[in-house]
Design a protein around this motif. Structure first.
Motif, short mmCIF file in Angstrom:
data_model
loop_
_atom_site.label_atom_id
_atom_site.label_comp_id
_atom_site.label_asym_id
_atom_site.label_seq_id
_atom_site.Cartn_x
_atom_site.Cartn_y
_atom_site.Cartn_z
N SER A 114 -20.24 57.66 -91.64
CA SER A 114 -20.97 58.50 -90.69
C SER A 114 -20.35 58.40 -89.32
O SER A 114 -19.54 57.50 -89.06
CB SER A 114 -22.44 58.06 -90.58
OG SER A 114 -23.25 58.60 -91.57
N ARG B 191 -29.36 63.51 -88.48
CA ARG B 191 -29.17 62.22 -87.84
C ARG B 191 -30.25 61.26 -88.33
O ARG B 191 -31.42 61.64 -88.45
CB ARG B 191 -29.24 62.37 -86.33
CG ARG B 191 -28.99 61.10 -85.55
CD ARG B 191 -28.87 61.42 -84.07
NE ARG B 191 -30.10 61.97 -83.53
CZ ARG B 191 -30.17 62.64 -82.39
NH1 ARG B 191 -29.07 62.85 -81.68
NH2 ARG B 191 -31.32 63.11 -81.96
N TRP C 128 -29.08 52.32 -82.48
CA TRP C 128 -27.96 52.97 -83.16
C TRP C 128 -28.52 53.99 -84.15
O TRP C 128 -29.51 53.73 -84.85
CB TRP C 128 -27.13 51.94 -83.94
CG TRP C 128 -26.28 51.06 -83.09
CD1 TRP C 128 -26.57 49.81 -82.63
CD2 TRP C 128 -24.97 51.37 -82.58
NE1 TRP C 128 -25.54 49.32 -81.88
CE2 TRP C 128 -24.54 50.26 -81.83
CE3 TRP C 128 -24.11 52.47 -82.69
CZ2 TRP C 128 -23.29 50.22 -81.20
CZ3 TRP C 128 -22.89 52.42 -82.07
CH2 TRP C 128 -22.48 51.31 -81.33
N GLN D 178 -16.53 57.01 -85.30
CA GLN D 178 -16.52 57.34 -86.72
C GLN D 178 -16.29 56.09 -87.57
O GLN D 178 -15.37 55.30 -87.31
CB GLN D 178 -15.44 58.37 -87.02
CG GLN D 178 -15.34 58.76 -88.48
CD GLN D 178 -16.57 59.50 -88.99
OE1 GLN D 178 -17.16 60.30 -88.25
NE2 GLN D 178 -16.96 59.24 -90.23
N ARG E 4 -26.96 57.31 -86.89
CA ARG E 4 -25.75 57.80 -87.54
C ARG E 4 -26.01 59.19 -88.12
O ARG E 4 -27.16 59.55 -88.41
CB ARG E 4 -25.29 56.85 -88.65
CG ARG E 4 -26.24 56.72 -89.83
CD ARG E 4 -25.75 55.62 -90.78
NE ARG E 4 -26.58 55.51 -91.96
CZ ARG E 4 -26.43 54.58 -92.90
NH1 ARG E 4 -25.46 53.65 -92.77
NH2 ARG E 4 -27.21 54.54 -93.95
N GLY F 59 -20.32 58.75 -79.90
CA GLY F 59 -20.19 58.23 -81.25
C GLY F 59 -18.82 57.70 -81.59
O GLY F 59 -17.82 57.99 -80.93
N ASP G 205 -22.33 54.60 -96.19
CA ASP G 205 -22.44 54.26 -94.78
C ASP G 205 -21.49 55.10 -93.93
O ASP G 205 -21.54 55.03 -92.68
CB ASP G 205 -22.14 52.78 -94.54
CG ASP G 205 -23.18 51.86 -95.16
OD1 ASP G 205 -22.78 50.81 -95.73
OD2 ASP G 205 -24.38 52.18 -95.09
N TYR H 30 -21.38 57.11 -85.88
CA TYR H 30 -22.39 56.20 -85.36
C TYR H 30 -22.50 56.36 -83.85
O TYR H 30 -21.49 56.24 -83.14
CB TYR H 30 -22.03 54.76 -85.71
CG TYR H 30 -22.31 54.42 -87.15
CD1 TYR H 30 -21.51 54.92 -88.17
CD2 TYR H 30 -23.38 53.61 -87.51
CE1 TYR H 30 -21.76 54.63 -89.50
CE2 TYR H 30 -23.65 53.31 -88.84
CZ TYR H 30 -22.83 53.83 -89.82
OH TYR H 30 -23.09 53.54 -91.15
N CYS H 31 -23.73 56.62 -83.38
CA CYS H 31 -23.97 56.84 -81.96
C CYS H 31 -24.99 55.83 -81.46
O CYS H 31 -25.95 55.50 -82.17
CB CYS H 31 -24.54 58.23 -81.72
SG CYS H 31 -23.44 59.56 -82.19
N VAL I 37 -30.71 53.90 -87.46
CA VAL I 37 -30.09 52.75 -88.11
C VAL I 37 -30.77 51.44 -87.68
O VAL I 37 -31.23 50.67 -88.52
CB VAL I 37 -28.59 52.68 -87.79
CG1 VAL I 37 -27.96 51.41 -88.39
CG2 VAL I 37 -27.87 53.92 -88.30
#
Length: 118
Positions: A92, A45, A36, A113, A38, A111, A90, A94-95, A48
């Protein structure tokens, strides 16, 4: 065609929790490390967490260590990110990503949100 689809994002108050999911399709990812990342607006980027195929090796960014937990279910081709004690920083997109290739990963999702309110 390989596809990674994230879900589970949303708006929560600081101190709350969210669980993100990333479903993979198009090939099996049982032997592949997944991660992961973010990215917040105007920022680069950042990594995580990542997990190996068996779930026995996990790596976390210092900023989320002790608050976030990465896991996977290979039977479902899905990786999860449990996020607790969420903070406004936190917030962001997240992908998830799969199959590391040098400094990056081969496959990426679009991703989900995550927004944390004070």
């Amino acid at each position: 065609q390989v596809q990674l689809v994230e879900s589970g994002g949303g708006l929560v108050q600081a101190g709350g929790s969210l669980r993100l999911s990333c479903a993979a399709s198009g090939r099996t990812f049982s032997g592949v490390r997944m991660a992961w990342f973010r990215q917040a607006p105007g920022k680069e980027r950042e990594f995580v967490a990542s997990i190996n195929w068996s779930g026995t090796n996990k790596d976390y960014a210092d900023s989320v260590q002790g608050r976030f937990t990465i896991s996977r279910d290979n039977a479902k081709n899905t990786v999860y990110l449990q996020m607790n004690s969420l903070r406004p920083e936190d917030t962001s997109l997240y992908c998830c990503a799969a199959n590391p290739r040098g400094p990056t990963y081969q496959y990426w999702g679009r991703g989900t949100q995550v927004t944390i309110s004070t």
